[in-house]
Design a protein around this motif. Structure first.
Motif, PDB file in Angstrom:
ATOM      1  N   UNK A   2       0.835  -1.208   0.000  1.00  0.00           N
ATOM      2  CA  UNK A   2       0.000   0.000   0.000  1.00  0.00           C
ATOM      3  C   UNK A   2       0.870   1.258   0.000  1.00  0.00           C
ATOM      4  N   UNK A   3       0.244   2.358  -0.358  1.00  0.00           N
ATOM      5  CA  UNK A   3       0.959   3.633  -0.378  1.00  0.00           C
ATOM      6  C   UNK A   3       1.465   4.004   1.012  1.00  0.00           C
ATOM      7  N   UNK A   4       0.647   3.745   1.992  1.00  0.00           N
ATOM      8  CA  UNK A   4       1.031   4.087   3.362  1.00  0.00           C
ATOM      9  C   UNK A   4       2.289   3.339   3.786  1.00  0.00           C
ATOM     10  N   UNK A   5       2.323   2.045   3.519  1.00  0.00           N
ATOM     11  CA  UNK A   5       3.487   1.241   3.897  1.00  0.00           C
ATOM     12  C   UNK A   5       4.732   1.726   3.172  1.00  0.00           C
ATOM     13  N   UNK A   6       4.587   2.030   1.890  1.00  0.00           N
ATOM     14  CA  UNK A   6       5.725   2.500   1.095  1.00  0.00           C
ATOM     15  C   UNK A   6       6.259   3.829   1.641  1.00  0.00           C
ATOM     16  N   UNK A   7       5.367   4.768   1.918  1.00  0.00           N
ATOM     17  CA  UNK A   7       5.786   6.078   2.425  1.00  0.00           C
ATOM     18  C   UNK A   7       6.402   5.939   3.818  1.00  0.00           C
ATOM     19  N   UNK A   9       7.908   3.335   5.192  1.00  0.00           N
ATOM     20  CA  UNK A   9       9.250   2.728   5.106  1.00  0.00           C
ATOM     21  C   UNK A   9      10.267   3.708   4.529  1.00  0.00           C
ATOM     22  N   UNK A  10       9.845   4.507   3.566  1.00  0.00           N
ATOM     23  CA  UNK A  10      10.749   5.510   3.000  1.00  0.00           C
ATOM     24  C   UNK A  10      11.143   6.545   4.051  1.00  0.00           C
ATOM     25  N   UNK A  11      10.194   6.928   4.890  1.00  0.00           N
ATOM     26  CA  UNK A  11      10.499   7.879   5.964  1.00  0.00           C
ATOM     27  C   UNK A  11      11.505   7.273   6.935  1.00  0.00           C
ATOM     28  N   UNK A  12      11.305   6.021   7.296  1.00  0.00           N
ATOM     29  CA  UNK A  12      12.258   5.377   8.208  1.00  0.00           C
ATOM     30  C   UNK A  12      13.646   5.285   7.585  1.00  0.00           C
ATOM     31  N   UNK A  13      13.710   5.001   6.277  1.00  0.00           N
ATOM     32  CA  UNK A  13      14.999   4.951   5.577  1.00  0.00           C
ATOM     33  C   UNK A  13      15.687   6.315   5.623  1.00  0.00           C
ATOM     34  N   UNK A  14      14.922   7.368   5.358  1.00  0.00           N
ATOM     35  CA  UNK A  14      15.497   8.714   5.389  1.00  0.00           C
ATOM     36  C   UNK A  14      15.964   9.087   6.788  1.00  0.00           C
ATOM     37  N   UNK A  15      15.220   8.682   7.796  1.00  0.00           N
ATOM     38  CA  UNK A  15      15.646   8.967   9.171  1.00  0.00           C
ATOM     39  C   UNK A  15      16.965   8.268   9.480  1.00  0.00           C
ATOM     40  N   UNK A  33       6.018   9.177  13.782  1.00  0.00           N
ATOM     41  CA  UNK A  33       5.569   8.849  12.424  1.00  0.00           C
ATOM     42  C   UNK A  33       4.705   7.589  12.424  1.00  0.00           C
ATOM     43  N   UNK A  34       5.027   6.646  13.280  1.00  0.00           N
ATOM     44  CA  UNK A  34       4.218   5.429  13.378  1.00  0.00           C
ATOM     45  C   UNK A  34       2.806   5.758  13.846  1.00  0.00           C
ATOM     46  N   UNK A  35       2.693   6.660  14.823  1.00  0.00           N
ATOM     47  CA  UNK A  35       1.356   7.034  15.316  1.00  0.00           C
ATOM     48  C   UNK A  35       0.568   7.788  14.241  1.00  0.00           C
ATOM     49  N   UNK A  36       1.248   8.609  13.444  1.00  0.00           N
ATOM     50  CA  UNK A  36       0.566   9.299  12.340  1.00  0.00           C
ATOM     51  C   UNK A  36       0.065   8.284  11.318  1.00  0.00           C
ATOM     52  N   UNK A  37       0.885   7.276  11.011  1.00  0.00           N
ATOM     53  CA  UNK A  37       0.474   6.238  10.057  1.00  0.00           C
ATOM     54  C   UNK A  37      -0.708   5.452  10.613  1.00  0.00           C
ATOM     55  N   UNK A  51       0.372  14.600   4.231  1.00  0.00           N
ATOM     56  CA  UNK A  51       1.304  15.094   5.251  1.00  0.00           C
ATOM     57  C   UNK A  51       2.529  14.186   5.351  1.00  0.00           C
ATOM     58  N   UNK A  52       2.328  12.893   5.267  1.00  0.00           N
ATOM     59  CA  UNK A  52       3.455  11.957   5.309  1.00  0.00           C
ATOM     60  C   UNK A  52       4.344  12.121   4.079  1.00  0.00           C
ATOM     61  N   UNK A  53       3.715  12.332   2.928  1.00  0.00           N
ATOM     62  CA  UNK A  53       4.518  12.578   1.707  1.00  0.00           C
ATOM     63  C   UNK A  53       5.334  13.859   1.855  1.00  0.00           C
ATOM     64  N   UNK A  54       4.723  14.896   2.406  1.00  0.00           N
ATOM     65  CA  UNK A  54       5.440  16.155   2.618  1.00  0.00           C
ATOM     66  C   UNK A  54       6.600  15.983   3.599  1.00  0.00           C
TER      67      UNK A  54
END
Length: 102
Positions: A2-7, A9-15, A33-37, A51-54
Protein backbone atom coordinates in the motif's frame (compact mmCIF):
# COMPACT_ATOMS: atom_id res chain seq x y z
CA UNK A 1 2.28 -2.87 -0.98
CA UNK A 2 0.00 0.00 0.00
CA UNK A 3 0.96 3.63 -0.38
CA UNK A 4 1.03 4.09 3.36
CA UNK A 5 3.49 1.24 3.90
CA UNK A 6 5.72 2.50 1.09
CA UNK A 7 5.79 6.08 2.43
CA UNK A 8 6.31 4.95 6.03
CA UNK A 9 9.25 2.73 5.11
CA UNK A 10 10.75 5.51 3.00
CA UNK A 11 10.50 7.88 5.96
CA UNK A 12 12.26 5.38 8.21
CA UNK A 13 15.00 4.95 5.58
CA UNK A 14 15.50 8.71 5.39
CA UNK A 15 15.65 8.97 9.17
CA UNK A 16 18.39 6.33 9.23
CA UNK A 17 20.34 8.04 6.43
CA UNK A 18 20.18 11.44 8.07
CA UNK A 19 21.05 10.26 11.57
CA UNK A 20 24.26 11.53 13.14
CA UNK A 21 25.25 8.08 14.40
CA UNK A 22 25.38 5.57 11.55
CA UNK A 23 22.08 3.74 11.04
CA UNK A 24 20.65 4.91 14.38
CA UNK A 25 17.31 6.64 13.80
CA UNK A 26 15.77 8.68 16.57
CA UNK A 27 13.25 6.39 18.27
CA UNK A 28 10.96 9.24 19.34
CA UNK A 29 10.66 10.64 15.83
CA UNK A 30 10.07 7.17 14.38
CA UNK A 31 7.34 6.45 16.93
CA UNK A 32 5.64 9.77 16.11
CA UNK A 33 5.57 8.85 12.42
CA UNK A 34 4.22 5.43 13.38
CA UNK A 35 1.36 7.03 15.32
CA UNK A 36 0.57 9.30 12.34
CA UNK A 37 0.47 6.24 10.06
CA UNK A 38 -1.84 4.47 12.51
CA UNK A 39 -4.13 7.50 12.54
CA UNK A 40 -4.33 7.27 8.74
CA UNK A 41 -5.31 3.60 8.99
CA UNK A 42 -8.09 4.51 11.41
CA UNK A 43 -9.40 7.65 9.72
CA UNK A 44 -8.49 7.03 6.06
CA UNK A 45 -8.11 10.78 5.54
CA UNK A 46 -6.14 11.65 2.38
CA UNK A 47 -4.70 14.74 4.10
CA UNK A 48 -2.75 12.52 6.52
CA UNK A 49 -1.20 10.63 3.60
CA UNK A 50 -0.27 13.93 1.98
CA UNK A 51 1.30 15.09 5.25
CA UNK A 52 3.45 11.96 5.31
CA UNK A 53 4.52 12.58 1.71
CA UNK A 54 5.44 16.16 2.62
CA UNK A 55 7.46 14.94 5.61
CA UNK A 56 9.31 12.48 3.38
CA UNK A 57 10.10 15.20 0.86
CA UNK A 58 11.31 17.47 3.66
CA UNK A 59 13.63 14.79 5.07
CA UNK A 60 15.11 14.08 1.62
CA UNK A 61 15.59 17.77 0.91
CA UNK A 62 17.19 18.41 4.28
CA UNK A 63 19.70 15.59 3.77
CA UNK A 64 20.51 16.78 0.23
CA UNK A 65 21.00 20.32 1.51
CA UNK A 66 23.54 19.12 4.07
CA UNK A 67 25.42 17.19 1.36
CA UNK A 68 25.55 20.28 -0.88
CA UNK A 69 26.68 22.57 1.95
CA UNK A 70 29.48 20.15 2.85
CA UNK A 71 30.53 19.80 -0.79
CA UNK A 72 30.49 23.43 -1.88
CA UNK A 73 31.28 25.21 1.38
CA UNK A 74 34.12 23.24 3.01
CA UNK A 75 34.91 26.09 5.40
CA UNK A 76 31.61 25.77 7.25
CA UNK A 77 32.99 23.57 10.06
CA UNK A 78 36.15 25.56 10.75
CA UNK A 79 36.94 27.98 13.54
CA UNK A 80 37.41 31.64 12.53
CA UNK A 81 41.22 31.34 12.67
CA UNK A 82 41.22 28.19 10.53
CA UNK A 83 38.81 29.83 8.07
CA UNK A 84 41.14 32.84 7.65
CA UNK A 85 44.15 30.58 7.05
CA UNK A 86 42.22 28.44 4.55
CA UNK A 87 41.00 31.52 2.69
CA UNK A 88 44.54 32.92 2.52
CA UNK A 89 45.88 29.60 1.23
CA UNK A 90 43.12 29.51 -1.39
CA UNK A 91 44.46 32.71 -3.01
CA UNK A 92 48.10 31.66 -2.69
CA UNK A 93 49.10 33.43 0.50
CA UNK A 94 50.27 32.28 3.90
CA UNK A 95 49.32 33.96 7.12
CA UNK A 96 52.23 35.69 8.88
CA UNK A 97 53.54 34.10 12.01
CA UNK A 98 52.44 36.16 14.99
CA UNK A 99 55.10 37.40 17.38
CA UNK A 100 54.74 35.94 20.85
CA UNK A 101 56.58 37.90 23.53
CA UNK A 102 58.39 35.60 25.89
Amino acid sequence: MSQLTHIYRSILRELRKSAVAPRKANKTVASNFRSIANNYRISGSPSVLQDLRNALLFLKSQRQHKVLIDRYNPLVDLTPEERIKATARRVGLDMPIEHKPE
